[in-house]
Scaffold this motif. Structure first.
Motif, short mmCIF file in Angstrom:
data_model
loop_
_atom_site.label_atom_id
_atom_site.label_comp_id
_atom_site.label_asym_id
_atom_site.label_seq_id
_atom_site.Cartn_x
_atom_site.Cartn_y
_atom_site.Cartn_z
N ILE A 26 -11.11 0.93 -2.95
CA ILE A 26 -9.91 1.05 -2.12
C ILE A 26 -9.14 2.32 -2.47
N ARG A 27 -8.95 2.56 -3.76
CA ARG A 27 -8.20 3.74 -4.17
C ARG A 27 -8.91 5.02 -3.74
N GLY A 28 -10.23 5.05 -3.85
CA GLY A 28 -10.98 6.23 -3.45
C GLY A 28 -10.93 6.47 -1.95
N ALA A 29 -11.04 5.38 -1.16
CA ALA A 29 -11.00 5.52 0.30
C ALA A 29 -9.64 6.03 0.76
N MET A 33 -8.39 9.76 2.59
CA MET A 33 -7.54 9.90 3.79
C MET A 33 -6.29 10.71 3.48
N ILE A 34 -5.75 10.54 2.28
CA ILE A 34 -4.57 11.32 1.88
C ILE A 34 -4.92 12.81 1.87
N ALA A 35 -6.10 13.13 1.34
CA ALA A 35 -6.51 14.53 1.27
C ALA A 35 -6.61 15.17 2.65
N GLU A 36 -7.00 14.38 3.65
CA GLU A 36 -7.07 14.89 5.02
C GLU A 36 -5.70 15.02 5.65
N ALA A 37 -4.76 14.18 5.22
CA ALA A 37 -3.48 14.08 5.93
C ALA A 37 -2.42 15.06 5.41
N ALA A 38 -2.44 15.38 4.13
CA ALA A 38 -1.35 16.19 3.58
C ALA A 38 -1.80 16.91 2.32
N PRO A 80 6.60 -0.62 -8.72
CA PRO A 80 5.89 0.60 -8.33
C PRO A 80 4.95 1.08 -9.44
N VAL A 81 3.91 1.79 -9.02
CA VAL A 81 2.89 2.31 -9.93
C VAL A 81 2.86 3.82 -9.78
N ASP A 82 2.54 4.53 -10.85
CA ASP A 82 2.42 5.98 -10.78
C ASP A 82 1.15 6.35 -10.01
N ALA A 83 1.27 7.27 -9.08
CA ALA A 83 0.13 7.67 -8.24
C ALA A 83 -1.04 8.18 -9.07
N SER A 84 -0.76 8.75 -10.24
CA SER A 84 -1.83 9.28 -11.07
C SER A 84 -2.80 8.19 -11.52
N GLU A 85 -2.32 6.93 -11.59
CA GLU A 85 -3.19 5.83 -11.99
C GLU A 85 -4.27 5.58 -10.95
N PHE A 86 -4.00 5.94 -9.70
CA PHE A 86 -4.97 5.75 -8.62
C PHE A 86 -5.77 7.02 -8.34
N GLY A 87 -5.40 8.11 -9.02
CA GLY A 87 -6.06 9.38 -8.74
C GLY A 87 -5.56 10.03 -7.46
N TRP A 88 -4.36 9.66 -7.04
CA TRP A 88 -3.78 10.21 -5.81
C TRP A 88 -2.91 11.41 -6.14
N PRO A 89 -2.82 12.37 -5.24
CA PRO A 89 -2.04 13.59 -5.52
C PRO A 89 -0.55 13.33 -5.56
N GLY A 90 0.15 14.20 -6.27
CA GLY A 90 1.60 14.11 -6.39
C GLY A 90 2.04 14.74 -7.69
N GLY A 91 3.34 14.94 -7.80
CA GLY A 91 3.87 15.48 -9.04
C GLY A 91 3.96 14.42 -10.12
N ASP A 92 4.62 14.76 -11.19
CA ASP A 92 4.82 13.80 -12.26
C ASP A 92 5.65 12.62 -11.76
N ARG A 93 5.21 11.44 -12.13
CA ARG A 93 5.93 10.21 -11.80
C ARG A 93 6.15 10.05 -10.30
N THR A 94 5.10 10.30 -9.52
CA THR A 94 5.16 10.05 -8.08
C THR A 94 4.90 8.56 -7.85
N PRO A 95 5.89 7.82 -7.31
CA PRO A 95 5.75 6.36 -7.24
C PRO A 95 4.90 5.90 -6.06
N VAL A 96 4.20 4.80 -6.26
CA VAL A 96 3.49 4.11 -5.19
C VAL A 96 4.14 2.73 -5.04
N TYR A 97 4.88 2.54 -3.95
CA TYR A 97 5.52 1.27 -3.66
C TYR A 97 4.60 0.43 -2.78
N THR A 98 4.57 -0.88 -2.99
CA THR A 98 3.84 -1.78 -2.11
C THR A 98 4.84 -2.71 -1.43
#
Length: 289
Positions: A26-29, A33-38, A80-98
């Motif tokens: 899921i994180r990879g998929a 899509m994130i890489a394509e979008a922004a 919230p989780v840090d985006a780096s835990e999912f391997g998603w792009p962002g700066g330091d402490r970029t939050p992922v809210y669900t």
């Protein structure tokens, strides 16, 4: 999908030791899509909406309690989780809210839908929001309250359990119209080209067109108005040919599956209206996703 096309199968896979694999998939998929979008420098935070099972899998949280009776998710809301835990792009402490779920089968996807539909911003309107899928989720309410339920509609709305059903991909019929006078059938096919099957949207559109043309009755049985050139008979009963060779067709058994799925959603709507108590209850607007 290799570990299950539906959430129950995926929960079972997680119970068998594939939770890490599912989370990584899921994180990879999503990462692709994130890489394509922004570009990575533009992202300051993420908000993820999904059903309770998929959010559990995204976070690698044990989903086994969801399929118990009564349903017992690990949590309805996660920090919230840090985006780096999912391997998603962002700066330091970029939050992922669900987006929080309301229950095991009323997930953050329908909660997000109700928020986006403006339930809380409609003080004088009663709204009905229906999310069609294998798990049909329904919300009824307005600015003062919102009632929600889920119903086991089955996979027909997603093209599952349909003889020539498929996902909404190239070659899938996703729209239809019938000229009752000439007998001409016009099909909308994703990507153009030859017809490979029928997706959920196409199933709904075909059923609507057939009923309006008088080619099926209220029970989903084909009538004698279907032109001979469009009619197919086989071991599954009677069908409407959707391809020139008749190998892709819509069968009466398919229509029966759709009727059952529709009935489940209808029962859910009736249950929510019944929960309001006696008296006439007017639905001012209905939204379907």
């Amino acid at each position: 999908i290799p570990r299950g096309a539906d959430v129950i199968s995926r929960i079972v896979a997680a119970e068998k030791g594939f939770l890490g694999e599912l989370a990584a998939s899921i994180r990879g998929a999503i990462g692709s899509m994130i890489a394509e979008a922004a570009g990575p420098g533009r992202i300051r935070g993420y908000v993820v909406a999904g059903n309770a099972t998929m959010i559990h899998l995204l976070l690698a949280a044990d989903p086994s309690g969801i399929r118990r009776v009564p349903s017992q998710p690990r949590a309805l809301a996660f920090p919230p989780v840090d985006a780096s835990e999912f391997g998603w792009p962002g700066g330091d402490r970029t939050p992922v809210y669900t987006v929080p779920a309301a229950g095991g089968w009323v997930g953050g996807d329908i909660v997000a839908g109700a928020v986006r539909a403006g339930f809380s911003r409609s003080p004088d309107a009663m709204s009905l929001y229906v999310d069609l899928g294998t798990n049909g989720e329904i919300v009824l309410g307005g600015a003062d309250f919102a009632l929600a339920c889920a119903c086991s509609a089955g996979p027909a709305f997603e093209g599952g359990g349909i003889r020539c059903g498929m996902r909404a991909d190239r070659g899938a019929v996703d729209g239809a119209s019938i000229n009752a006078e000439t007998g001409a059938v016009q099909l909308s096919v994703i990507g153009g080209g030859r017809v490979r099957g029928v997706c959920g949207s196409g199933l709904i559109a075909l059923t609507d067109a057939l009923f309006r043309a008088g080619w099926i009755d209220r029970g989903g049985q084909f009538t004698d108005r279907v032109p001979a050139g469009q009619r197919v008979e086989g071991k599954w009963g009677t069908a409407l040919a959707l391809s020139a060779d008749g190998k892709v067709a819509l069968w009466e058994r398919d229509l029966a599956s759709l009727i059952r799925a529709k009935a489940a959603v209808f029962a859910g709507i009736r249950s929510l209206l019944g929960a309001l108590g006696p008296g006439p209850h007017t639905i001012d607007r209905a939204l379907v996703s």
